[in-house]
Design an enzyme around this catalytic site. Structure first.
Site, PDB file in Angstrom:
ATOM      1  N   GLU A  32       0.808  -1.338   5.046  1.00  0.00           N
ATOM      2  CA  GLU A  32       1.909  -0.370   4.921  1.00  0.00           C
ATOM      3  C   GLU A  32       1.963   0.540   6.146  1.00  0.00           C
ATOM      4  OE1 GLU A  32       2.150   3.918   3.692  1.00  0.00           O
ATOM      5  OE2 GLU A  32       1.228   2.821   2.034  1.00  0.00           O
ATOM      6  N   HIS A  65      -2.903  -1.079   1.956  1.00  0.00           N
ATOM      7  CA  HIS A  65      -2.542   0.239   2.478  1.00  0.00           C
ATOM      8  C   HIS A  65      -2.453   0.220   4.000  1.00  0.00           C
ATOM      9  CE1 HIS A  65      -3.724   4.467   3.697  1.00  0.00           C
ATOM     10  NE2 HIS A  65      -2.630   4.680   2.990  1.00  0.00           N
TER      11      HIS A  65
END
Length: 432
Positions: free
Chosen positions: A56, A53
């Protein structure tokens, strides 16, 4: 490179192994496109909780050619938008622009994946952003309870952990850790470039081949197999107006032949206002405002569950009714309910074709899961083929998993004593 003539959508495999797939939707002026990788939070190694995450997020924080501001300004200067998403098994980087601006979009998306700067100052700032995101999730009980549910179903495993990570784990990641994860998992064998809308496939292939030539060739490591365990997880220390409850069992992989029958069963049980749970729990008994059933599928397993939020005083009755209704639905679901569930499934499938973004996402996920796009007619035929006995058998199989030695999963937030009583009621799912 080899080109597979499939009319719509079209597929091309680049020389380095990246797959390019597109579906031209002639009535649209805009194009949705993105780069998907078959790596998500379950691909995190020990000590990497939350890194997929974070990666990203860092994708938009600058490259060797563009600053974070330049990434946003170049896309928005042509009226487009750019975003990304991390899930358990996938990560995607997406843009929506006018068809004529597709080359710019694929250039920016490729740039953030092949030339990320991972500037230390930007990284520290993004640590703080994600820690705030974690805090917001912790302050939202009807989100947090789903994390507890997943963790209890698959304890001590990447597939069971929150995608966000923890404040401590997120703050521990530096540029080297990000590059190690990126190089290990963002490999051409599991990379899909997908587009839909005003897309010129040949031009998309040309741009992707040029921009993605530097990606590591090959496939990523296979993630550790998921092992469902189940059990009880009650979050304490919360002064909440409502108790938030999830009860469930191990489900099916999206590769399982019984997946369509289980989805039909799940929808009959709790998929809308006409579902068994909504009618019995909310309309007839008034035990809650929200109640629904769901089924999440992964490459090697799945997770079935029922969510409800209710007053602590109604909690025991609610859980008892939910458990009873699951068993009752298995034995008494009707032809009318079956047909209604099939119709809902078909509308959902058709809706994806009305949005270029949803269509590009659908194509990418199908390629990652099955190695080919699944024609709408094929999916509809499989849904239509589900019989009354198939749906009942799917429900029996679901319950039988609980009887075969695995426990149901119960996760809840709210007052301690009522939740402990409700957890005992939920155990009947594994022994009824």
């Amino acid at each position: 490179m080899s080109d597979i003539d499939m009319n719509e959508p079209r597929i091309t495999t680049l020389e380095n192994g990246v797959t390019v797939i597109s579906d031209a939707m002639g009535h649209l002026a805009t194009a949705s496109l993105g780069i998907w990788t078959g790596a998500g939070s379950r691909d995190e190694a020990s000590g990497e909780h939350g890194i997929s995450h974070l990666l990203e997020h860092m994708a938009f924080k600058g490259t060797r050619r563009r600053s974070a501001r330049a990434i946003a300004e170049e896309i928005e200067a042509v009226g487009g938008d750019i975003n990304a998403a991390t899930s358990v098994e996938h990560t995607s980087y997406n843009a929506r622009v006018l068809g004529e601006d597709m080359p710019l979009a694929i250039d920016v998306l490729s740039d953030i994946l092949t030339e990320p700067a991972f500037d230390p100052e930007e990284l520290v700032r993004e640590h703080n952003v994600i820690i705030q995101e974690i805090g917001a999730a912790l302050d939202t009980p009807d989100d947090l309870v789903f994390d507890l549910f997943q963790e209890r179903a698959f304890p001590g495993q990447p597939v069971g952990r929150s995608i966000l990570g923890t404040p401590a784990s997120v703050k521990s990641f530096g540029p080297d850790a990000l590059r190690t994860y990126l190089d290990r998992n963002y490999r051409t064998g599991r990379m899909i470039v997908a587009g839909a809308g005003a897309i010129d496939h040949d031009r998309l292939v040309e741009e992707a081949a040029r921009r993605l030539a530097g990606l590591p060739v090959g496939d990523k490591p296979t993630p550790v197999a998921a092992v469902y365990q189940g059990g009880v997880e009650i979050g304490g220390g919360r002064d909440l107006e409502q108790a938030h409850v999830l009860v469930g069992l191990e489900g099916l992989s999206y590769r399982d032949p019984g997946i369509h029958a289980l989805q039909v069963f799940t929808n009959i049980l709790g998929g809308g206002m006409s579902s068994r749970l909504f009618q019995e729990v909310r309309e007839k008994r008034g035990l809650c405002y929200a109640v629904y059933a769901f089924h999440w599928s992964y490459g090697d397993t799945g997770l079935f569950g029922v969510y409800a939020g209710t007053d602590a005083g109604d909690l025991g009755e609610l859980v008892n009714v939910v458990v009873d209704e699951i068993g009752e639905t298995v034995e008494t679901l009707t032809e009318a309910e079956l047909n209604r569930s099939k119709a809902q499934a078909k509308v959902g499938l058709l809706a994806a074709l009305e949005s270029s973004g949803a269509r590009a996402d659908q194509l990418a996920r199908q390629m990652l899961a099955f190695g080919r796009p699944i024609p709408l007619e094929e999916i509809v035929a499989k849904v239509e083929a589900v019989t009354l006995e198939d749906a009942r058998a799917a429900g029996r199989r679901l319950l039988a998993g609980g009887k075969a030695g695995t426990r149901p999963t119960f996760a809840a937030l709210g007052p301690q004593k009522p939740l402990e009583t409700a957890a005992r009621f939920a155990e009947r799912l594994g022994s009824a």
